[in-house]
Design an enzyme around this catalytic site. Structure first.
Site, PDB file in Angstrom:
ATOM      1  N   GLU A 266     -32.410 -11.897  69.232  1.00 28.64           N
ATOM      2  CA  GLU A 266     -33.758 -11.804  68.672  1.00 28.64           C
ATOM      3  C   GLU A 266     -34.722 -11.515  69.804  1.00 28.64           C
ATOM      4  OE1 GLU A 266     -35.327 -15.352  66.737  1.00 28.64           O
ATOM      5  OE2 GLU A 266     -36.921 -14.129  65.877  1.00 28.64           O
ATOM      6  N   CYS A 468     -36.693 -15.206  63.184  1.00 26.78           N
ATOM      7  CA  CYS A 468     -37.976 -15.080  62.505  1.00 26.78           C
ATOM      8  C   CYS A 468     -38.578 -13.693  62.649  1.00 26.78           C
ATOM      9  CB  CYS A 468     -38.940 -16.141  63.020  1.00 26.78           C
ATOM     10  SG  CYS A 468     -38.475 -17.786  62.495  1.00 26.78           S
ATOM     11  N   ASN A 595     -33.492 -15.022  56.257  1.00 28.38           N
ATOM     12  CA  ASN A 595     -33.344 -15.822  57.471  1.00 28.38           C
ATOM     13  C   ASN A 595     -33.897 -17.206  57.229  1.00 28.38           C
ATOM     14  OD1 ASN A 595     -33.041 -16.382  60.407  1.00 28.38           O
ATOM     15  ND2 ASN A 595     -35.287 -16.497  60.298  1.00 28.38           N
ATOM     16  N   GLU A 596     -33.049 -18.170  57.068  1.00 17.14           N
ATOM     17  CA  GLU A 596     -33.409 -19.586  56.901  1.00 17.14           C
ATOM     18  C   GLU A 596     -34.702 -19.770  56.110  1.00 17.14           C
ATOM     19  OE1 GLU A 596     -33.712 -21.157  61.042  1.00 17.14           O
ATOM     20  OE2 GLU A 596     -35.860 -20.951  60.773  1.00 17.14           O
TER      21      GLU A 596
HETATM   22  O1  AHR Z   1     -33.757 -19.048  67.335  1.00 17.24           O
HETATM   23  C1  AHR Z   1     -35.135 -19.196  67.330  1.00 17.24           C
HETATM   24  C2  AHR Z   1     -35.688 -19.301  65.930  1.00 17.24           C
HETATM   25  O2  AHR Z   1     -35.159 -20.414  65.299  1.00 17.24           O
HETATM   26  C3  AHR Z   1     -35.328 -18.177  65.008  1.00 17.24           C
HETATM   27  O3  AHR Z   1     -36.183 -17.116  65.118  1.00 17.24           O
HETATM   28  C4  AHR Z   1     -35.453 -18.797  63.668  1.00 17.24           C
HETATM   29  O4  AHR Z   1     -34.594 -18.202  62.742  1.00 17.24           O
HETATM   30  C5  AHR Z   1     -35.171 -20.240  63.903  1.00 17.24           C
HETATM   31  O5  AHR Z   1     -36.133 -21.042  63.382  1.00 17.24           O
END
Ligand code: AHR
Length: 854
Positions: A266, A468, A595-596
């Site tokens: 990321e 994120c 994503n979560e």
């Molecule tokens: O890994 C860092 C962040 O943690 C990621 O962007 C998110 O998916 C999670 O909250």
């Protein structure tokens, strides 16, 4: 609204309670006060106290909360204003609360037992500019639904507004209601908390016992998970070296997925721009924008990292005639003399260059008032020129000019100067300096030292572009893969959710190529039509999803991605891939959706649409769903429920926990339902970069190998972080402009990645003569056979004493033994490797991870 003092209030509460008689009249019932307070800035959520007589209150666990508000961004939001709790006709508990004082939304959470909660709901309750204060609900037996009402206060005037619901998910249109439709159940009980307000309900003694038992268990595990190696002298006082063996168990051998160890990439903490993406200049596109940092740093604008040297030049930012509308800003440089004035870029912490290496300079230039030759040079701190080249600005239209710079000295913090050699005007954009020496020699490629370090993990898949970053801060910030491919000057840069600028120079095409170079499966993750639940940009987190009328186009973009990756060159997007230099398909097999996310109704509706569309058009693609940001709780439960209903084959779980959590939850997957989807543990880390953390992760991974029939993929997160620019800690690999600093956690990942078995063998650690469960929790192992015929044993000892470990039959002979050992607080360690003849048993050093490969 007037808050009553307790005595009268309890009476009012009980009398006007909407709970059915069965609870209100139960002879063995007690009062429960469900409240939120301001001492924790309303972030603490719903607390509870109980009373047998309504006079004397018992607050056994005042620091614990039953449920917290998840509305809005971290930090300033996620508050619970005066919760109102009722038990519905169906026996379910519903809590309504205000989320702040300026949003026309309230929150509802539902639970069957005040312990397990369904995902929260945030109904629209007015129009922008209005607010929603003290929501409450009263059952209306006539319509068998609830009248939900709230106050809205604007310019000093209070109005009462309401709507109907039967399920606390669907709400009728709101309308003004008379104030007397509201009850007065909200109370303030100073004895419990001087700053609290809430409601009093009745629960049976059994229910009270359940609440107490749950709270005690939470307090117990919270204390357990706080254990660190600093407690070891107390926990293991007098402990002698331990004897253990890898003992045959009654489990069956388990096939281990060849995708078990992968990476999570990321652009966080400058992982891409300023990190893996090898560009050396900062703000090459003149697109930095104060909004990238939400205005916190006004100088973060289109001219950031650029300056002038000398009085003969000046520069301004223009946007009248850009190269491409996606990249609207450029610089206009005016020179008034043939002196040595220059436009200067300082890179990120300076520009690191090496003596004799080749650097490709390029820029789009335009000479609106006639030809202007330019000198391009690299200078060191003292201003000495270490590399120089010439380019010409002669065309009236944008033209790309290039030159190669070869420094005659190595400098960690050079600057780039663009020097007009005569009076005149030149316009510049996409000014770039790229090392020729990139990973696999790709143009527009990746920083070689970092990519080599990643490649050494031997990752079997790459999840990208986040995290994120994928679902973005608000609807406008959702990552759109189409903006990240094609000519660099036409890509659409964007605010990075972590508070900087994404050039998109490292875009989807480059991600696919990176996977190819690593020999790893690509696992792109696409937002499920909803932004991050913690968004604060343009709303308050729960901003709804992509509007329904836009969903067909949104879904089409996702289908187009699969075509871009896999389609033949006759297809629209396959052709585009070929035009971008890769006629052969990328052979995409996995696609992450979401994503979560907060698993709301809004999420579910959109996820289902996307999932069905992908399955219909590309049944061979394995879709990876999501189960929220934690290993338990409402999003986790709802995420798995949806996955089960739709038949989602793999579900992405995320959890960041203390090392002791990983130590004490080694059996987390042992009891998993083998009939539902497989697990992708997409983000996890044990909150630290000490050896103790790395060992806790190694022990956990042994548990995952044991459960490889359930867990198909894992990736530690986050992976990369530039020192001094971290948005998140811990990370797996830290770096500066010139150095790479792998962590001890990295070595664990690398040892697993390079020593993957294909079959887990049913042997488990058994201790001889030591029944202390804390000792047992600190010794873990996993034995497997690999596809090449080798046998592998991984052994973890998180104790301050040696462990003598007897190995199973068949695990003797010449072996490569790799050991990572040291003080539990050690941050910088490398494994030692030796060839040994193993016969029968091995000694595990205190605080060590050992891999034996025979
Ligand atoms: O890994 C860092 C962040 O943690 C990621 O962007 C998110 O998916 C999670 O909250």
């Amino acid at each position: 609204m007037k808050k009553l003092h307790f005595k009268a209030a309890v009476l009012a509460a009980v009398l006007s309670s909407v709970a059915p008689a069965v609870w209100a009249e139960a002879p063995d019932s007690v009062y429960v006060y469900l409240y939120a307070n301001t001492v924790d800035h309303r972030h603490g959520g719903l607390h509870w106290a109980w009373s047998a007589d309504g006079e004397r209150w018992v607050s056994e666990f005042p620091d614990q909360s039953l449920v917290k508000s998840d509305f809005g961004a971290w930090g300033s939001q996620k508050m619970m204003y005066s919760p109102y709790t009722l038990r519905g006709e169906d026996g379910l508990w519903h809590v309504l609360w205000g989320v702040n004082e300026n949003t026309p939304t309230f929150a509802v959470a539902t639970s069957r037992n005040l312990i397990d909660w369904e995902p929260q709901v945030y109904p629209q309750a007015g129009v922008s500019g209005e607010n929603c204060i003290d929501p409450q609900a009263v059952y209306d037996a006539g319509t068998r639904s609830y009248l939900v009402t709230w106050e809205t206060v604007a310019e000093g005037d209070t109005a009462y507004v309401g709507c109907m619901t039967s399920d606390f998910h669907n709400f009728s249109a709101w309308r003004t209601v008379p104030g007397n439709t509201r009850d007065n159940r909200r109370v303030h009980i100073p004895q419990v908390s001087p700053t609290a307000s809430g409601t009093v309900c009745r629960i049976s003694r059994d229910e009270l016992r359940l609440l107490q038992a749950n709270a005690r268990a939470t307090a117990y595990t919270d204390a357990l998970y706080r254990e660190t190696y600093r407690d070891d002298s107390r926990l293991f006082a007098g402990l002698k070296p331990v004897k253990a063996r890898m003992q045959a168990s009654d489990r069956k051998p388990v096939a281990i997925s060849d995708k078990l160890i992968g990476i999570f990439f990321e652009d966080i903490s400058r992982a891409a721009d300023g990190g893996l993406y090898a560009e050396l200049l900062q703000n090459r596109d003149f697109e930095y924008n104060p909004h990238d940092l939400k205005g916190r740093k006004p100088e973060w604008n289109a001219s950031y990292a650029w300056s002038t040297d000398g009085s003969s030049v000046s520069f301004a930012i223009d946007s009248v005639a850009p190269i491409h509308p996606n990249n609207p800003h450029y610089a206009t440089l005016t020179s008034t003399a043939s002196s040595d004035g220059a436009l200067v870029n300082s890179g990120l912490d300076g520009i690191p260059v090496s003596k004799g290496a080749r650097y490709d300079f390029s820029a789009f230039v335009r000479a609106p008032k006639g030809k202007l030759p330019l000198k391009v040079e690299l200078v060191d701190k003292s201003g000495s020129v270490i590399a120089s080249a010439k380019i010409n600005a002669s065309a009236k239209n944008w033209k790309k000019q290039s030159a190669v710079l070869t420094p005659d000295a190595s400098v960690a913090d050079a600057r780039l100067r663009i020097v007009p050699t005569a009076p005149g005007v030149v316009q510049l954009d996409m000014v770039s300096l790229f090392p020729r020496d990139t990973f696999h020699g790709r143009r527009n490629g990746l920083r070689r030292d970092l990519a080599d370090t990643i490649a050494a993990l031997n990752p079997r898949f790459v999840r990208f572009p986040g995290g994120c970053v994928t679902h973005g801060d608000g609807l406008g910030n959702i990552y759109n893969w189409k903006n990240t491919i094609g000519p660099l000057e036409a890509r659409k840069p964007m605010r990075n959710i972590w508070g900087y600028h994404q050039s998109m120079g490292l875009g989807y095409h480059e991600y696919f190529e990176f996977c190819e170079d690593l020999g790893a499966e690509p696992l792109p993750v696409i937002a499920a039509g909803v932004p991050c639940q913690n968004s604060s940009d343009g709303g308050h987190g729960q901003q709804g999803g992509v509007p329904m009328e836009d969903m067909p186009a949104y879904i089409q973009d996702i289908l187009d991605l699969v075509e871009y990756a896999n389609g033949s060159t006759d297809t629209r997007w396959g052709k585009e891939r070929a035009r971008n230099g890769h006629p052969a398909p990328f052979n995409l097999k996995y696609l992450g959706i979401g994503n979560e996310d907060l698993i709301s109704d809004i999420f579910e509706e959109r996820f289902t649409m996307i999932y069905n569309a992908v399955k219909e058009k590309y049944p061979d693609i394995t879709v990876v769903g999501t189960a929220g940001p934690f290993h338990s709780g409402s999003d986790y439960d709802a995420g798995w429920r949806i996955a089960a209903e739709l038949g989602v084959p793999v579900v992405d779980e995320h959890y960041y926990e203390a090392p002791a959590w990983f130590i004490y939850n080694n059996s987390y997957y042992d009891g998993y339902d083998r009939n539902r989807g497989k697990v992708y543990l997409g983000e996890y880390a044990s909150r630290g970069n000490e050896l103790f953390n790395a060992l806790a992760e190694a022990a956990y991974l042994c548990g995952i190998e044991r459960n490889a029939d359930v867990v198909e993929m894992t990736s530690y997160a986050p992976m990369l972080a530039r020192e001094g620019k971290t948005n998140w800690n811990p990370d797996l690999i830290y770096f500066t402009g010139t150095e790479v600093h792998p962590t001890v956690n990295y070595h664990v990942q690398k040892l697993f990645g390079n020593n993957m078995g294909s079959t887990w063998l049913p042997f488990e650690v058994a201790l001889e003569g030591n029944a202390n469960p804390k000792v047992a929790a600190r010794i873990k192992g996993s034995a497997s056979t690999a596809a090449d015929g080798s046998r592998i044993v991984k052994l973890v000892n998180i104790l301050p004493v040696e462990v003598s470990m007897e190995l199973p039959d068949g695990f003797s002979g010449d072996a490569t033994v790799t050991t990572l050992a040291g003080e539990p607080s050690a941050r910088q360690l490398s494994p030692t490797v030796s060839r040994k003849t193993i016969s029968g048993a091995v000694t595990l050093a205190p605080y060590s991870f050992t891999v034996i490969r025979l």
